[in-house]
Write a protein that holds these residues in place. Structure first.
Motif, mmCIF file in Angstrom:
data_model
loop_
_atom_site.group_PDB
_atom_site.id
_atom_site.type_symbol
_atom_site.label_atom_id
_atom_site.label_comp_id
_atom_site.label_asym_id
_atom_site.label_seq_id
_atom_site.Cartn_x
_atom_site.Cartn_y
_atom_site.Cartn_z
ATOM 1 N N PHE A 51 0.691 -1.300 0.126
ATOM 2 C CA PHE A 51 -0.233 -0.258 -0.117
ATOM 3 C C PHE A 51 0.806 1.109 -0.085
ATOM 4 O O PHE A 51 1.501 1.504 1.126
ATOM 5 C CB PHE A 51 -0.897 0.037 1.321
ATOM 6 C CG PHE A 51 -2.134 -1.007 1.134
ATOM 7 C CD1 PHE A 51 -3.029 -0.833 0.308
ATOM 8 C CD2 PHE A 51 -1.922 -2.364 2.034
ATOM 9 C CE1 PHE A 51 -4.192 -1.739 0.306
ATOM 10 C CE2 PHE A 51 -2.834 -3.214 1.687
ATOM 11 C CZ PHE A 51 -3.783 -2.976 1.129
ATOM 12 N N ILE A 52 1.200 1.756 -1.205
ATOM 13 C CA ILE A 52 2.020 2.929 -1.235
ATOM 14 C C ILE A 52 1.270 4.106 -1.628
ATOM 15 O O ILE A 52 0.223 4.094 -2.500
ATOM 16 C CB ILE A 52 2.869 2.698 -2.460
ATOM 17 C CG1 ILE A 52 3.980 1.505 -2.022
ATOM 18 C CG2 ILE A 52 3.655 3.834 -2.438
ATOM 19 C CD1 ILE A 52 4.739 1.004 -3.115
ATOM 20 N N ASP A 60 -5.873 3.646 -3.966
ATOM 21 C CA ASP A 60 -6.033 2.211 -3.923
ATOM 22 C C ASP A 60 -5.306 1.591 -5.379
ATOM 23 O O ASP A 60 -5.716 0.626 -6.115
ATOM 24 C CB ASP A 60 -7.526 1.635 -4.058
ATOM 25 C CG ASP A 60 -8.372 2.623 -5.033
ATOM 26 O OD1 ASP A 60 -8.009 3.502 -5.523
ATOM 27 O OD2 ASP A 60 -9.708 2.397 -4.749
ATOM 28 N N ALA A 61 -4.355 2.431 -5.782
ATOM 29 C CA ALA A 61 -3.481 2.039 -6.831
ATOM 30 C C ALA A 61 -2.747 0.704 -6.512
ATOM 31 O O ALA A 61 -2.447 0.532 -5.439
ATOM 32 C CB ALA A 61 -2.560 3.047 -7.273
ATOM 33 N N ILE A 62 -2.459 0.031 -7.713
ATOM 34 C CA ILE A 62 -1.765 -1.191 -7.219
ATOM 35 C C ILE A 62 -0.596 -1.116 -7.686
ATOM 36 O O ILE A 62 -0.292 -1.091 -9.216
ATOM 37 C CB ILE A 62 -2.495 -2.389 -8.210
ATOM 38 C CG1 ILE A 62 -3.905 -2.657 -7.561
ATOM 39 C CG2 ILE A 62 -1.933 -3.627 -7.786
ATOM 40 C CD1 ILE A 62 -4.963 -3.458 -8.364
ATOM 41 N N TYR A 63 0.424 -1.231 -6.684
ATOM 42 C CA TYR A 63 1.879 -1.043 -7.457
ATOM 43 C C TYR A 63 2.629 -2.015 -7.332
ATOM 44 O O TYR A 63 2.761 -3.092 -6.465
ATOM 45 C CB TYR A 63 2.684 -0.053 -6.164
ATOM 46 C CG TYR A 63 2.332 1.638 -6.318
ATOM 47 C CD1 TYR A 63 2.923 2.230 -7.191
ATOM 48 C CD2 TYR A 63 1.042 1.755 -5.595
ATOM 49 C CE1 TYR A 63 2.487 3.495 -7.141
ATOM 50 C CE2 TYR A 63 0.664 3.365 -5.455
ATOM 51 C CZ TYR A 63 1.478 3.968 -6.329
ATOM 52 O OH TYR A 63 1.083 5.167 -6.503
ATOM 53 N N GLY A 99 -2.858 -0.288 -12.126
ATOM 54 C CA GLY A 99 -4.199 -0.717 -12.002
ATOM 55 C C GLY A 99 -4.710 0.077 -10.527
ATOM 56 O O GLY A 99 -4.178 0.493 -9.766
ATOM 57 N N ILE A 100 -6.097 0.058 -10.546
ATOM 58 C CA ILE A 100 -6.810 0.666 -9.381
ATOM 59 C C ILE A 100 -7.860 -0.409 -9.008
ATOM 60 O O ILE A 100 -8.676 -0.740 -9.777
ATOM 61 C CB ILE A 100 -7.262 1.962 -9.899
ATOM 62 C CG1 ILE A 100 -6.283 2.919 -10.439
ATOM 63 C CG2 ILE A 100 -8.079 2.598 -8.579
ATOM 64 C CD1 ILE A 100 -6.896 4.334 -10.855
ATOM 65 N N ASN A 101 -7.758 -0.739 -7.616
ATOM 66 C CA ASN A 101 -8.708 -1.632 -7.184
ATOM 67 C C ASN A 101 -9.724 -1.146 -6.786
ATOM 68 O O ASN A 101 -10.173 -1.171 -5.475
ATOM 69 C CB ASN A 101 -7.665 -2.317 -6.016
ATOM 70 C CG ASN A 101 -8.553 -3.317 -5.353
ATOM 71 O OD1 ASN A 101 -9.491 -4.247 -6.013
ATOM 72 N ND2 ASN A 101 -8.575 -3.694 -4.099
ATOM 73 N N GLU A 102 -10.498 -0.297 -7.597
ATOM 74 C CA GLU A 102 -11.654 0.543 -7.439
ATOM 75 C C GLU A 102 -12.651 0.244 -8.810
ATOM 76 O O GLU A 102 -12.209 0.616 -9.918
ATOM 77 C CB GLU A 102 -11.601 1.851 -7.105
ATOM 78 C CG GLU A 102 -12.883 2.552 -6.865
ATOM 79 C CD GLU A 102 -13.378 2.547 -5.691
ATOM 80 O OE1 GLU A 102 -14.691 2.657 -5.566
ATOM 81 O OE2 GLU A 102 -12.883 1.934 -4.583
#
Length: 251
Positions: A51-52, A60-63, A99-102
């Motif tokens: 979680f950055i 909620d961006a996926i790094y 990606g975005i987890n939303e």
């Protein structure tokens, strides 16, 4: 939330209601303490994305490290560094938002159909757009020894010989698979959360035995789920399909 009558004539009534929701967010400014924590997370390895929080990006961006997939010649994963060059070495410094987890939109869809004494109710949920990190594939296909409790894809879908075009790395490669864009997938889902079917009796014999109201209803929860992502359920919360029947009587 909107509700409408599809059909209403005589003893037949059919109604449908639904909702469409959308939410977007962007980090405007973070504290110096959080910036320091981000520096440590950006250098940390792991099979799950960290979680950055970066200014200008979604919360909620996926790094993860970008991936070109598995090299058919040797079964190794090809990573893309921040400068655009390719490498076989995973480096936490190359993590970028992939990606975005939303979901772009999500909501519910409810319908009710009534014919004489029969009533059918169904509740659906949906989400469209957005991504998810498919940890099931990481933990059950690659980060596991083939003789343990592994997914069958360990035997059939992993790279084996030069020239194989496979989604998963070589079956003899026991190195840890860290967070990579290979497992960031678009998530579009439609699920039937519950359905009920009931019948209300209206008969002369009910009055004769002193019953003013009699109905029987069957319920089912988590009826089906259709998703663009195949994953193991129940990893973060208990999953069960429930059936029940109720009988209501008033004297």
């Amino acid at each position: 939330m909107a509700t409408g009558r599809i059909f209403n004539k005589g003893s037949i009534l059919w109604t449908v209601s639904g909702s469409i929701l959308r939410n977007t967010n962007k980090i405007v400014r973070i504290s110096e303490a959080l910036k320091k924590a981000n520096e440590e997370l950006e250098l940390a390895a792991g099979t799950n994305p960290n979680f950055i929080y970066r200014e200008g990006e979604a919360m909620d961006a996926i790094y993860v490290v970008k991936s070109l997939g598995i090299d058919p010649s040797n079964g190794k994963e090809i990573y893309i560094k921040k400068d655009g060059t390719e490498t076989y070495t995973w480096d936490a410094k190359d993590k970028v938002p992939c990606g975005i987890n939303e979901p772009k939109i999500w909501g519910n869809l409810n319908t009710m159909f009534r014919y004489k004494g029969i009533t059918l109710n169904a509740i659906f949920g949906y989400r469209y757009g957005g991504q998810m990190y498919n940890y099931t594939l990481v933990s059950k296909v690659e980060n596991i020894y083939p003789f343990d409790n592994a997914d069958k894809r360990v035997l059939y879908d992993r790279w084996k010989n030069p020239g194989d075009n496979a989604f998963f790395k070589g079956v003899r490669d026991f190195t840890t698979t860290n967070a990579t864009s290979r497992f960031v997938m678009d998530e579009n889902t439609l699920e039937c959360r519950s359905i009920s079917l009931g019948y209300d009796w209206e008969a002369k014999w009910l009055d004769q035995v002193g019953i003013s109201y009699l109905t029987i209803t069957g319920y089912m929860e988590d009826v089906f789920r259709i998703s663009s992502i195949k994953q193991e359920r129940g990893l973060s919360y208990p999953f069960s399909r429930k059936f029940s029947v109720s009988l209501s009587v008033r004297f």
